[in-house]
Structure formats: structure tokens, C-alpha cells
Scaffold this motif. Structure first.
Motif, mmCIF file in Angstrom:
data_model
loop_
_atom_site.group_PDB
_atom_site.id
_atom_site.type_symbol
_atom_site.label_atom_id
_atom_site.label_comp_id
_atom_site.label_asym_id
_atom_site.label_seq_id
_atom_site.Cartn_x
_atom_site.Cartn_y
_atom_site.Cartn_z
ATOM 1 N N ARG A 116 -10.777 -7.052 -2.455
ATOM 2 C CA ARG A 116 -9.960 -6.958 -3.655
ATOM 3 C C ARG A 116 -10.388 -5.763 -4.504
ATOM 4 N N THR A 117 -9.534 -5.387 -5.431
ATOM 5 C CA THR A 117 -9.820 -4.248 -6.298
ATOM 6 C C THR A 117 -11.094 -4.466 -7.109
ATOM 7 N N LYS A 131 -3.001 -9.533 -11.486
ATOM 8 C CA LYS A 131 -3.402 -9.886 -10.130
ATOM 9 C C LYS A 131 -3.967 -11.306 -10.071
ATOM 10 N N HIS A 161 -7.169 0.490 -4.718
ATOM 11 C CA HIS A 161 -7.782 -0.226 -3.594
ATOM 12 C C HIS A 161 -9.148 0.383 -3.302
ATOM 13 N N TYR A 193 -0.419 -2.896 3.215
ATOM 14 C CA TYR A 193 -0.600 -3.081 1.776
ATOM 15 C C TYR A 193 0.739 -2.909 1.070
ATOM 16 N N VAL A 196 2.663 -1.954 -5.401
ATOM 17 C CA VAL A 196 2.241 -2.830 -6.491
ATOM 18 C C VAL A 196 3.435 -3.395 -7.252
ATOM 19 N N GLU A 203 -0.728 -8.635 -2.365
ATOM 20 C CA GLU A 203 -1.385 -7.392 -1.991
ATOM 21 C C GLU A 203 -1.117 -6.945 -0.566
ATOM 22 N N SER A 267 -2.828 1.830 -5.446
ATOM 23 C CA SER A 267 -3.176 0.435 -5.168
ATOM 24 C C SER A 267 -3.423 0.187 -3.692
ATOM 25 N N ARG A 268 -3.159 1.184 -2.867
ATOM 26 C CA ARG A 268 -3.384 1.089 -1.431
ATOM 27 C C ARG A 268 -3.799 2.468 -0.926
#
Length: 329
Positions: A116-117, A131, A161, A193, A196, A203, A267-268
Motif C-alpha cells: 500500500r501507499t 483510501k 505507489h 493498477y 485513482v 487499487e 498512484s501506479r
């Protein structure tokens, strides 16, 4: 930490059944991310199903080139594998840049992709985070966001990410293989992924209860000289501020093919298709590399505190590509 039950799965089928039976069950691999989140209260599973000892490890060559990497292969074994180091050095470099030896000895390939982030708001249950709690808000948008996303963020989430490994695997067109109670499936890592968008809590494209069994690189690298370069805020192990994985097919001073991916910017892992297309069949020059990097980052929408990442990503792309082409930069 909330009390939880523990069970070691005897087989893939049993693991799938156990997870399908209860929404509070989670798979446990190396536990290097999940257990930390349990300690902080971000994750609160009722039961952990240990899949670490299932026969899902090992690295095997594929006919015609490429590799099949078992889901429970440790990061240390992946980074040290002779064929990975020989044919896909960017992957080995990415794994080695990602964590200390102790963590690499425990962490698994599948777990690395599913981590996870590291956004501080996500990691703190006392803070709002879309999230963790859908619709609660994203305080990073107006708060501390210097290390957050500059590409494809949304009004609902600006987290990045954290995986280094995933960036290199995206550059090599890796595919995720999984099993469910209804059968197996495959997802290219570039589609694994999810954007967002309005649903940052979703995710990945994995079906509910799916168990990753392996990750494959479908073919040979463009060259044996791929590179992974990572900029971070301290010399010891830290998550990427910006990273670049790249592989170039160079012949007679021209680019006949390229694979480029960025980390720490979205985010990926971000596959740089715009830059790849611009480089194709063009001269391998620093000016051309700079133009490709600028074209890729033209869509960036940084927040007030992280606009520096756009310049950093551009310069890092140029540096890595010029290094592969053995050019001054």
C-alpha cells in the motif's frame, strides 16, 4: 494490534476457500507491509492465511525468452538470480534499491506488488483518507504533499505507489497470473493498477479473493543494458521521490525501440508511452531524449508543493537514457 487468527494454507485451493469464506481474511506472504499496517490499525484482519510456504516460488526461463517468477519468491532471490542480473539488470537494481537485505529476505514478489501507499495520511488512522474511509477526504491536497503524485492524480487522492520492483516490471511488460475459485486469469501489469479516479480505495484489478501465483516477463529485453535509477531523500533505504526504469534498442545511432517507466510520480507505476513513441526511429541524442521526457510530462498537474518533481523526472529520464546510449548529458 487487534487480535486475529492465523492459519497456514496447505494448498492454493484451501487458501482460496478460506479467504472467500470471510471478508476479514487476508493472505500473508512475507508480511513486511501488512503487519506494519496491522500494528498501526490501518489493516484489521480477523484471520491471516499464510501462503508463504505454498509451492509458488522459483524463477524459470520461458521458451523463446522471458521469465516466470513465482509469487512467493523472495525479493533477495529475485535480485540475485543470474538470469535476472544478466538479461534484466534494471529489475535487479530496482529490487536492491527498494529495501534492506533483512526486508528483502522476507518480502515476496506478490507482496511487493500489492504493498500500500506510504502516504502519511493513509498510515495514520486519526487522519481522513479516501483510501481507508471512502468519502472522508484527502488532506494531502491542501496539506503535506511534497512527495505526492504529479501525474493522473485526482481530487480524491494524490498518493503514489511505493514499489520499485513494479516500476521495472512495468517497463518489461510483465503479466500477473492469479487463481480464483472460478479459475485462473492474467492481467498485464500496466493494467493491474487501477487509475485513482473517484475510487482510490480500489487499487488493483484483481478479482475479490484472487491469489497471485506468478509474475511473468513475456519476452527478452530490448538490450542487456537496462537501467533503474532512483532519487530519494536520504542515502539509506527510502521510497522513491522519482525513479526511472529504461531499456533501449539502439542501432546505428538510432532508437529502434524503448521501454520506459517512472516511479514516485503517480498512484501506479507510470509507463511512459508518449516518450517511447516519440523516440521510436529517431536519433539517440540528448536533445531527443529531453524532448521525449518533456512530452511525457506535459500532462503533469503538480500540487503547489511538489512541482519540483516534474523537473526532477525530466532530468532523471534524460540522464538514464543518455547513460544507456553512452552519451554526455
Amino acid at each position: 494490534m487487534k487480535a486475529f487468527a492465523y492459519q497456514r494454507a496447505a494448498g492454493v485451493g484451501e487458501a482460496l476457500c478460506l479467504v472467500a469464506a470471510d471478508a476479514g481474511v487476508r493472505y500473508l506472504g512475507g508480511g513486511t507491509n501488512l503487519v506494519d499496517l496491522m500494528k498501526s490499525g490501518v489493516e484489521t484482519p480477523t484471520r491471516l492465511v499464510d501462503v508463504r510456504f505454498l509451492p509458488l516460488d522459483g524463477i524459470r526461463g520461458k521458451p523463446g525468452g522471458g521469465l516466470e517468477i513465482g509469487a512467493t519468491t523472495t525479493n533477495s532471490d529475485l535480485a540475485a538470480h543470474p538470469e535476472v542480473r544478466r538479461s534484466y539488470p534494471a529489475l535487479s537494481q530496482a529490487v536492491l534499491a527498494g529495501a534492506s537485505g533483512q526486508l528483502r529476505n522476507m518480502a515476496t514478489v506478490a507482496g511487493n506488488l500489492l504493498q500500500r501507499t506510504r502516504c502519511a495520511y493513509f498510515a495514520d488512522p486519526s487522519q481522513a483518507c479516501n483510501k481507508r474511509v471512502t468519502g472522508s477526504g484527502c488532506p494531502a491536497i491542501i496539506g503535506a504533499h511534497h512527495n505526492h503524485a504529479v501525474l493522473a492524480r485526482s481530487a480524491h487522492c494524490a498518493a503514489t505507489h511505493p514499489s520499485d520492483m513494479a516500476v521495472a516490471l512495468v517497463a518489461f511488460d510483465a503479466v500477473v497470473h492469479y487463481e480464483t475459485l472460478d479459475g485462473g486469469g492474467d492481467i498485464p501489469l500496466t493494467e493491474f493498477y487501477l487509475p485513482v479516479g473517484d475510487s482510490p480505495e480500489r487499487e488493483t484489478a484483481l478479482p475479490p479473493g484472487a491469489l497471485i501465483t506468478s509474475v511473468s516477463i513475456p519476452g527478452p529485453a530490448l538490450s542487456p543494458r537496462s537501467r533503474y535509477r532512483k532519487v530519494r531523500e536520504r542515502a539509506s533505504y527510502a521510497f522513491a521521490t522519482v525513479s526511472v526504469a529504461a531499456d533501449l534498442d539502439l542501432r546505428d545511432g538510432r532508437v529502434h525501440g524503448s521501454r520506459i517507466a517512472l516511479g514516485g510520480v503517480a498512484s501506479r507505476p507510470w509507463r511512459a508511452r508518449t516518450a517511447e513513441n516519440l523516440l521510436l526511429d529517431g536519433p539517440a541524442t540528448a536533445d531527443r531524449f529531453r524532448a521525449a521526457a518533456e512530452a511525457e510530462l506535459a500532462a503533469a498537474s503538480p500540487l503547489p508543493g511538489n512541482a519540483y518533481k516534474v523537473t526532477l523526472a525530466r532530468n532523471l529520464m534524460v540522464t538514464v537514457l543518455a547513460d544507456l546510449a553512452a552519451l554526455p548529458y
